[in-house]
Design an enzyme around this catalytic site. Sequence first.
Site, PDB file in Angstrom:
ATOM      1  N   GLU A  53       0.875  -1.177   0.000  1.00 27.66           N
ATOM      2  CA  GLU A  53       0.000   0.000   0.000  1.00 27.66           C
ATOM      3  C   GLU A  53       0.909   1.222   0.000  1.00 27.66           C
ATOM      4  O   GLU A  53       1.594   1.497   0.986  1.00 27.66           O
ATOM      5  CB  GLU A  53      -0.898  -0.005   1.240  1.00 27.66           C
ATOM      6  CG  GLU A  53      -1.737   1.265   1.373  1.00 27.66           C
ATOM      7  CD  GLU A  53      -2.459   1.341   2.732  1.00 27.66           C
ATOM      8  OE1 GLU A  53      -2.754   0.279   3.325  1.00 27.66           O
ATOM      9  OE2 GLU A  53      -2.705   2.468   3.196  1.00 27.66           O
ATOM     10  N   ARG A  57       1.311  10.210   0.725  1.00 26.92           N
ATOM     11  CA  ARG A  57       1.868  11.138   1.713  1.00 26.92           C
ATOM     12  C   ARG A  57       3.114  11.816   1.191  1.00 26.92           C
ATOM     13  O   ARG A  57       3.795  12.527   1.931  1.00 26.92           O
ATOM     14  CB  ARG A  57       2.232  10.390   2.992  1.00 26.92           C
ATOM     15  CG  ARG A  57       1.051   9.879   3.755  1.00 26.92           C
ATOM     16  CD  ARG A  57       1.531   9.204   5.026  1.00 26.92           C
ATOM     17  NE  ARG A  57       0.411   8.761   5.822  1.00 26.92           N
ATOM     18  CZ  ARG A  57       0.409   8.776   7.140  1.00 26.92           C
ATOM     19  NH1 ARG A  57       1.448   9.213   7.805  1.00 26.92           N
ATOM     20  NH2 ARG A  57      -0.638   8.348   7.808  1.00 26.92           N
ATOM     21  N   LYS A 141     -11.077  -1.078   6.846  1.00 27.59           N
ATOM     22  CA  LYS A 141      -9.843  -0.809   7.579  1.00 27.59           C
ATOM     23  C   LYS A 141     -10.230  -0.235   8.938  1.00 27.59           C
ATOM     24  O   LYS A 141     -10.918   0.788   8.992  1.00 27.59           O
ATOM     25  CB  LYS A 141      -9.002   0.199   6.802  1.00 27.59           C
ATOM     26  CG  LYS A 141      -7.842   0.805   7.581  1.00 27.59           C
ATOM     27  CD  LYS A 141      -7.028   1.720   6.707  1.00 27.59           C
ATOM     28  CE  LYS A 141      -5.947   2.423   7.513  1.00 27.59           C
ATOM     29  NZ  LYS A 141      -4.921   3.038   6.673  1.00 27.59           N
TER      30      LYS A 141
HETATM   31  O1  LIG Z   1      -2.068   7.077   5.745  1.00 27.63           O
HETATM   32  C1  LIG Z   1      -3.111   6.487   5.988  1.00 27.63           C
HETATM   33  O2  LIG Z   1      -4.074   6.493   5.249  1.00 27.63           O
HETATM   34  C2  LIG Z   1      -3.229   5.748   7.221  1.00 27.63           C
HETATM   35  O3  LIG Z   1      -4.227   5.162   7.449  1.00 27.63           O
HETATM   36  C3  LIG Z   1      -2.128   5.736   8.147  1.00 27.63           C
HETATM   37  C4  LIG Z   1      -1.365   4.429   8.243  1.00 27.63           C
HETATM   38  O4  LIG Z   1      -2.177   3.339   8.105  1.00 27.63           O
HETATM   39  C5  LIG Z   1      -0.645   4.477   9.509  1.00 27.63           C
HETATM   40  O5  LIG Z   1       0.262   5.521   9.404  1.00 27.63           O
HETATM   41  C6  LIG Z   1       0.014   3.216   9.912  1.00 27.63           C
HETATM   42  O6  LIG Z   1       1.152   3.525  10.648  1.00 27.63           O
HETATM   43  P1  LIG Z   1       1.783   2.598  11.756  1.00 27.63           P
HETATM   44  O7  LIG Z   1       0.998   2.837  12.994  1.00 27.63           O
HETATM   45  O8  LIG Z   1       3.187   3.119  11.877  1.00 27.63           O
HETATM   46  O9  LIG Z   1       1.739   1.201  11.266  1.00 27.63           O
END
Ligand SMILES: O=C(O)C(=O)C[C@H](O)[C@H](O)COP(=O)(O)O
Length: 247
Positions: A53, A57, A141
């Site tokens: 994915e 960003r 999700k």
């Molecule tokens: O960018 C998006 O659409 C998101 O939903 C954010 C990511 O899923 C999280 O940034 C996961 O980050 P971790 O907690 O480090 O695994």
Amino acid sequence: MSVNRTGATRPTISTPSDVLDIAPVIPVVVIDDVAHAVPLAEALVQGGIPIIEITLRSSAALAAIERVASQVPGIVVGAGTVLGPAQVRQVVDAGAQFLVTPGSPPRLLESAIDSGLPLLPGASTLTEMLALAEAGLTVQKFFPAEASGGREYLSAVAGPCPQLRFCPTGGVSPRTAAGWLAMPNVGCVGGTWLTPQDAVVQQDWEQITGLARAAAAFRVGESVGVLAAQISISNPSTATSIPRRSR
Ligand SMILES: O=C(O)C(=O)C[C@H](O)[C@H](O)COP(=O)(O)O
């Protein structure tokens, strides 16, 4: 099966459940340098994780999706952090095979559904989850998973809503992944830990392959045959077989 510019074949998917069934972990990735996209995706495939994915960003994200979609056979590439209708159009044009949203406001949801791509819509409350289910979206999700109540919350959801299936993401770690994956309403988890930013910057693809290998070894539910079954996704007569779990 689709044929990319290099002439190689790549897997296709057709439903949100297909997305959850590819691997125990969906790597959530930020790519700042488009030159990293292909070797990073190849490192994941090498480690047994044939899904990625790529989040919107970074300014390189769309080009990264395009490169992986066209140059890396054997991986399913999705777009994450999709926030609005314009981005839906952009990632479809770039060749994304599935969409992931952190939340599900109406206009975003409408355009994401219209795209026809498998969608993992973000939800964190029961009302959001039920609204998505009303729209026919029962695979979701759960985000931000730990901050929204963690496993205790999602376990409580399973009581009244056993038909809902989730990819918890946000705060999930190698330490907690197995606990999430043992839950009956969890199909896979998402996380950034497979692609640490310093490893990407240093182009330490072996490290990423190692992290992918460890993630691929996680078991989901009572399934022990991870990656054992070769099941064709999408149209069985045309789709490339990719590894799926037996759950
Ligand atoms: O960018 C998006 O659409 C998101 O939903 C954010 C990511 O899923 C999280 O940034 C996961 O980050 P971790 O907690 O480090 O695994």
